[in-house]
Design a protein around this motif. Sequence first.
Motif, PDB file in Angstrom:
ATOM      1  N   UNK A  22       0.821  -1.199   0.000  1.00  0.00           N
ATOM      2  CA  UNK A  22       0.000   0.000   0.000  1.00  0.00           C
ATOM      3  C   UNK A  22       0.859   1.254   0.000  1.00  0.00           C
ATOM      4  N   UNK A  23       0.308   2.333  -0.543  1.00  0.00           N
ATOM      5  CA  UNK A  23       1.014   3.605  -0.546  1.00  0.00           C
ATOM      6  C   UNK A  23       1.104   4.120   0.880  1.00  0.00           C
ATOM      7  N   UNK A  24       2.318   4.459   1.322  1.00  0.00           N
ATOM      8  CA  UNK A  24       2.511   4.955   2.674  1.00  0.00           C
ATOM      9  C   UNK A  24       1.986   6.379   2.763  1.00  0.00           C
ATOM     10  N   UNK A  25       1.169   6.640   3.737  1.00  0.00           N
ATOM     11  CA  UNK A  25       0.593   7.961   3.932  1.00  0.00           C
ATOM     12  C   UNK A  25       1.358   8.690   5.034  1.00  0.00           C
ATOM     13  N   UNK A  26       1.176  10.013   5.140  1.00  0.00           N
ATOM     14  CA  UNK A  26       1.924  10.775   6.146  1.00  0.00           C
ATOM     15  C   UNK A  26       1.667  10.265   7.563  1.00  0.00           C
TER      16      UNK A  26
ATOM     17  N   UNK B 231      -6.266   4.577  14.919  1.00  0.00           N
ATOM     18  CA  UNK B 231      -5.676   3.715  13.889  1.00  0.00           C
ATOM     19  C   UNK B 231      -4.995   4.573  12.830  1.00  0.00           C
ATOM     20  N   UNK B 232      -3.719   4.329  12.583  1.00  0.00           N
ATOM     21  CA  UNK B 232      -2.971   4.981  11.514  1.00  0.00           C
ATOM     22  C   UNK B 232      -2.850   4.003  10.359  1.00  0.00           C
TER      23      UNK B 232
ATOM     24  N   UNK C 213       2.453   6.037  13.570  1.00  0.00           N
ATOM     25  CA  UNK C 213       1.625   6.780  14.521  1.00  0.00           C
ATOM     26  C   UNK C 213       2.523   7.381  15.596  1.00  0.00           C
ATOM     27  N   UNK C 214       2.369   8.682  15.824  1.00  0.00           N
ATOM     28  CA  UNK C 214       3.104   9.377  16.876  1.00  0.00           C
ATOM     29  C   UNK C 214       2.097   9.931  17.876  1.00  0.00           C
TER      30      UNK C 214
ATOM     31  N   UNK D 124      -1.269   0.893  14.333  1.00  0.00           N
ATOM     32  CA  UNK D 124      -0.642   1.479  13.149  1.00  0.00           C
ATOM     33  C   UNK D 124      -0.184   0.373  12.221  1.00  0.00           C
ATOM     34  N   UNK D 125      -0.305   0.602  10.918  1.00  0.00           N
ATOM     35  CA  UNK D 125       0.271  -0.338   9.961  1.00  0.00           C
ATOM     36  C   UNK D 125       1.788  -0.213   9.936  1.00  0.00           C
ATOM     37  N   UNK D 126       2.306   0.945  10.363  1.00  0.00           N
ATOM     38  CA  UNK D 126       3.740   1.155  10.482  1.00  0.00           C
ATOM     39  C   UNK D 126       4.188   1.081  11.925  1.00  0.00           C
ATOM     40  N   UNK D 127       5.145   1.929  12.294  1.00  0.00           N
ATOM     41  CA  UNK D 127       5.683   1.956  13.652  1.00  0.00           C
ATOM     42  C   UNK D 127       4.870   2.896  14.543  1.00  0.00           C
TER      43      UNK D 127
END
Length: 220
Positions: free
Chosen positions: A108-112, A127-128, A133-134, A147-150
């Motif tokens: 998937x395209x990484x979003x900000x 949910x990010x 997610x910060x 988060x799908x990321x970190x």
Amino acid sequence: MTKNAELKGSSFTLSVLHLLDDDLDSALQVLSDKVTQAPAFFDGAPVVVDISRLHQQPDFITLKATIEQTGMLVVGVTGCKQNTSREAAKLAGLAVMNPAKQTRVNDPIQTPTKIVTTPIRSGQQIYAKNADLVVLNHVSAGAEIIADGSIHIYGVLRGRAIAGASGQKEANIFCQNLQSELLSIAGTYWLSESIPEQYSARPVKVSLQEDSLNIEHLAL
């Protein structure tokens, strides 16, 4: 024309129960022990059963009923190697699921990065999607951040932190003050009692190494 229903794709966090051998009684005892440790978290939680390592086809109806005595809901099975197993699972009312293949082309395209500045209170879920997610504040007990990321938490983490929710094993969790109910990366998780005591209330980094969670002190 008025729409009565609309079918769209989405993603959800599912726990996977990996059955490592045909001793189902022992496996279900382990599951019961886990649920007893955090009943509120597992109550009504969907679970997929991985039967890929079993030598014999289980009785899916009995398996489903037994697991659901713990309060979890069996929504499907994965690892069916024979058509007979697939058909038996379907007859038991279970979805037959196949693990998603990780391909760079279909990533998937990484979003900000999603940034949250306010406290995340009990009962809230953040949910990010396709992003890091910060959290610049505290995460209360009973809250859930995904988060799908970190994930980066600059306050106290008392709730649940789930990174790599879409299967990204490279995701990390960074936390300034760890008092978490649950930590998870790409489906591998620790409940609070699994977190080594020396990391409690300390700055930490949590990563996934060889399909096991790894925790280390974070130098500030």
